[in-house]
Design a protein around this motif. Structure first.
Motif, mmCIF file in Angstrom:
data_model
loop_
_atom_site.group_PDB
_atom_site.id
_atom_site.type_symbol
_atom_site.label_atom_id
_atom_site.label_comp_id
_atom_site.label_asym_id
_atom_site.label_seq_id
_atom_site.Cartn_x
_atom_site.Cartn_y
_atom_site.Cartn_z
ATOM 1 N N HIS A 144 0.772 -1.130 -0.088
ATOM 2 C CA HIS A 144 0.193 0.039 0.032
ATOM 3 C C HIS A 144 0.920 1.158 -0.101
ATOM 4 O O HIS A 144 0.414 2.267 -0.577
ATOM 5 N N SER A 145 2.126 1.133 0.596
ATOM 6 C CA SER A 145 2.708 2.416 0.873
ATOM 7 C C SER A 145 4.247 1.971 0.183
ATOM 8 O O SER A 145 4.990 2.979 0.369
ATOM 9 N N ALA A 146 4.498 1.102 -0.307
ATOM 10 C CA ALA A 146 5.842 0.649 -0.747
ATOM 11 C C ALA A 146 5.724 -0.374 -1.933
ATOM 12 O O ALA A 146 4.480 -1.209 -2.156
ATOM 13 N N ILE A 147 6.751 -0.679 -2.836
ATOM 14 C CA ILE A 147 6.842 -1.527 -3.967
ATOM 15 C C ILE A 147 8.381 -2.095 -3.910
ATOM 16 O O ILE A 147 9.176 -1.485 -3.596
ATOM 17 N N VAL A 148 8.326 -3.383 -4.073
ATOM 18 C CA VAL A 148 9.448 -4.200 -4.039
ATOM 19 C C VAL A 148 9.855 -4.820 -5.039
ATOM 20 O O VAL A 148 8.856 -5.622 -5.709
ATOM 21 N N TRP A 149 11.204 -5.061 -5.461
ATOM 22 C CA TRP A 149 11.653 -5.735 -6.443
ATOM 23 C C TRP A 149 12.477 -6.994 -5.890
ATOM 24 O O TRP A 149 13.522 -6.605 -5.221
ATOM 25 N N HIS A 150 11.965 -8.114 -6.202
ATOM 26 C CA HIS A 150 12.332 -9.388 -5.508
ATOM 27 C C HIS A 150 13.523 -10.114 -6.544
ATOM 28 O O HIS A 150 13.139 -10.473 -7.755
ATOM 29 N N TYR A 151 14.528 -10.287 -6.052
ATOM 30 C CA TYR A 151 15.514 -11.068 -7.098
ATOM 31 C C TYR A 151 16.229 -12.212 -6.400
ATOM 32 O O TYR A 151 17.273 -12.811 -7.047
ATOM 33 N N ARG A 152 15.627 -12.831 -5.349
ATOM 34 C CA ARG A 152 16.249 -14.031 -4.831
ATOM 35 C C ARG A 152 16.061 -15.293 -5.739
ATOM 36 O O ARG A 152 17.181 -16.332 -5.602
ATOM 37 N N GLU A 153 15.183 -15.433 -6.447
ATOM 38 C CA GLU A 153 15.175 -16.584 -7.480
ATOM 39 C C GLU A 153 15.963 -16.322 -8.915
ATOM 40 O O GLU A 153 15.929 -17.316 -9.684
ATOM 41 N N CYS A 154 16.731 -15.266 -8.996
ATOM 42 C CA CYS A 154 17.658 -14.832 -10.019
ATOM 43 C C CYS A 154 19.122 -15.721 -9.965
ATOM 44 O O CYS A 154 19.431 -16.011 -8.831
ATOM 45 N N ASP A 155 19.656 -15.527 -11.006
ATOM 46 C CA ASP A 155 20.980 -16.105 -11.052
ATOM 47 C C ASP A 155 21.511 -15.149 -10.167
ATOM 48 O O ASP A 155 21.413 -13.969 -10.220
ATOM 49 N N GLU A 156 22.345 -15.806 -9.058
ATOM 50 C CA GLU A 156 22.886 -14.790 -8.125
ATOM 51 C C GLU A 156 23.724 -13.701 -8.427
ATOM 52 O O GLU A 156 23.392 -12.498 -8.235
ATOM 53 N N GLU A 157 24.794 -13.830 -9.407
ATOM 54 C CA GLU A 157 25.644 -12.791 -9.916
ATOM 55 C C GLU A 157 24.807 -11.729 -10.693
ATOM 56 O O GLU A 157 24.857 -10.545 -10.556
ATOM 57 N N TYR A 158 24.003 -12.178 -11.652
ATOM 58 C CA TYR A 158 23.106 -11.297 -12.407
ATOM 59 C C TYR A 158 22.135 -10.600 -11.555
ATOM 60 O O TYR A 158 21.764 -9.313 -11.603
ATOM 61 N N GLY A 159 21.488 -11.139 -10.631
ATOM 62 C CA GLY A 159 20.454 -10.472 -9.965
ATOM 63 C C GLY A 159 21.059 -9.348 -9.025
ATOM 64 O O GLY A 159 20.526 -8.173 -9.089
ATOM 65 N N GLN A 160 22.391 -9.593 -8.620
ATOM 66 C CA GLN A 160 23.279 -8.634 -7.695
ATOM 67 C C GLN A 160 23.369 -7.452 -8.534
ATOM 68 O O GLN A 160 23.291 -6.387 -7.969
ATOM 69 N N PHE A 161 23.760 -7.803 -9.881
ATOM 70 C CA PHE A 161 24.196 -6.826 -10.802
ATOM 71 C C PHE A 161 23.048 -5.947 -11.025
ATOM 72 O O PHE A 161 23.265 -4.418 -10.956
ATOM 73 N N LYS A 162 21.836 -6.437 -11.354
ATOM 74 C CA LYS A 162 20.840 -5.762 -11.624
ATOM 75 C C LYS A 162 20.196 -4.917 -10.658
ATOM 76 O O LYS A 162 19.591 -3.860 -10.956
ATOM 77 N N ALA A 163 20.450 -5.453 -9.513
ATOM 78 C CA ALA A 163 19.860 -4.698 -8.211
ATOM 79 C C ALA A 163 20.744 -3.543 -8.394
ATOM 80 O O ALA A 163 20.076 -2.433 -7.808
#
Ligand SMILES: O=P(O)(O)OC[C@H]1O[C@H](O[C@H]2O[C@H](CO)[C@@H](O)[C@H](O)[C@H]2O)[C@H](O)[C@@H](O)[C@@H]1O
Length: 315
Positions: A136-155
């Protein structure tokens, strides 16, 4: 920084006079992380502990979470003495709101979410395994299920993109455990702790003890805004301003069970008798009131509350 000792639990026994407060974060503190938020529900063991804590009239339990109100209500509705704080302090529900959700700040601006959603949708499309959680007052982008390195890079890239696109909009960007979250600027967990302490003081019954537990960056504001004599506990590794540490949610539940069960493991003795100690009281300006020298010393060594002949049970 010290590991939190089992003996600290004896400050929170029902035979200790006064009302004691527990401010507990949820994800990563009461519950281990899961790939998807909807899967991280409390275990049966956790429900047993909540049930016992709920029945203690001398305890005030605050679940101070980043989760939305729907999730918290689903999981905690059975515990009617608990106060539930959703979305890091956006809204709360408990005995003093007649179990209705009430916003902390009714003027919280959320119009910025439209712009943020467009950016997060773009990142989700180009990052396999990522997903969006809208609250309601926040929006979250989750990357736990991504490829570890690529997820971290995109974050990292997303953090940068958000910082440059949002200008002076009334929102804050933070990186949590495998998430990038954009939340309203007016919410902060520390404000929740402050408000609860102040409210208790105005009712002329300051908390006798305060325990604050959390694993995340958003929990640091609770540690900082807690009264000086509070037991602040960082769960897991990482930099913190908390005074104590526990390794993970399993240890948190073990510690809470000691409070709930009212016996210290291996010693199985009862805590110090109520008459032998003066309760220590907290005030928001950081001073402790009504504290005898003996109690002040007890802060330094919680084992003081155990009979001298017993061996301390350390973690
Ligand atoms: O303040 P909290 O109660 O700790 O909430 C913080 C965020 O927790 C959730 O995300 C985290 O837990 C998920 C389930 O285990 C996990 O998949 C995710 O990677 C974690 O970051 C929740 O989904 C967020 O909305 C909260 O802000």
């Amino acid at each position: 920084m010290q590991m939190l000792r089992d003996s600290v639990a004896c400050m929170f026994f029902s035979s200790t006079p006064g009302t004691k407060a527990l401010f507990l974060d949820y994800d990563g503190t009461l519950r281990e992380f899961e790939k998807r938020p909807e899967a991280a529900v409390p275990s049966e063991e956790a429900h047993e502990i909540f049930h016992l804590l709920n029945s203690r009239e001398d305890l005030k339990v605050f679940i101070v979470s980043g989760r939305n109100k729907e999730f918290l209500e689903d999981q905690f509705r059975a515990y009617n003495s608990f106060t539930l704080i959703a979305e890091h302090g956006f809204t709360k529900r408990g005995p003093d709101t007649g179990h209705k959700w009430r916003p902390f700040n009714p003027f919280t601006d959320t119009e910025w979410m439209v712009k943020v959603r467009i950016i997060l949708e773009f990142f989700t499309r180009c990052t396999p395994g990522s997903h969006i959680e809208e609250k309601h007052s926040a929006i979250v982008w989750h990357y736990r299920e991504c490829d570890e390195e690529y997820g971290q890079f995109k974050a990292k890239e997303l953090m940068h993109q958000l910082a440059t696109s949002l200008g002076n909009m009334p929102c804050q960007i933070s990186q949590g455990s495998k998430i990038v979250e954009v939340a309203s600027l007016s919410v902060k967990k520390g404000l929740v702790v402050r408000a609860a302490i102040t409210q208790q003081e105005t009712q002329s019954e300051p908390f006798a003890e305060v325990l604050v537990m959390g694993d995340d960056r958003t929990d640091e504001s609770m540690f900082l805004d807690a009264p000086q004599g509070a037991w602040t506990v960082k769960v897991g590794p990482g930099e913190t301003s908390a005074k104590h540490r526990l390794k993970g949610p399993a240890e948190v539940r073990r510690f809470l069970r000691i409070i709930a069960d009212q016996k210290l493991p291996s010693t199985a003795m009862s805590p110090v008798s109520p008459s032998s100690k003066t309760p220590k009281f907290f005030s928001m300006d950081g001073r402790k009131e009504n504290v005898s020298q003996e109690d002040d010393d007890a802060d330094d060594d919680p084992l003081d509350c155990l009979p001298e002949t017993e061996e301390p049970n350390q973690m």
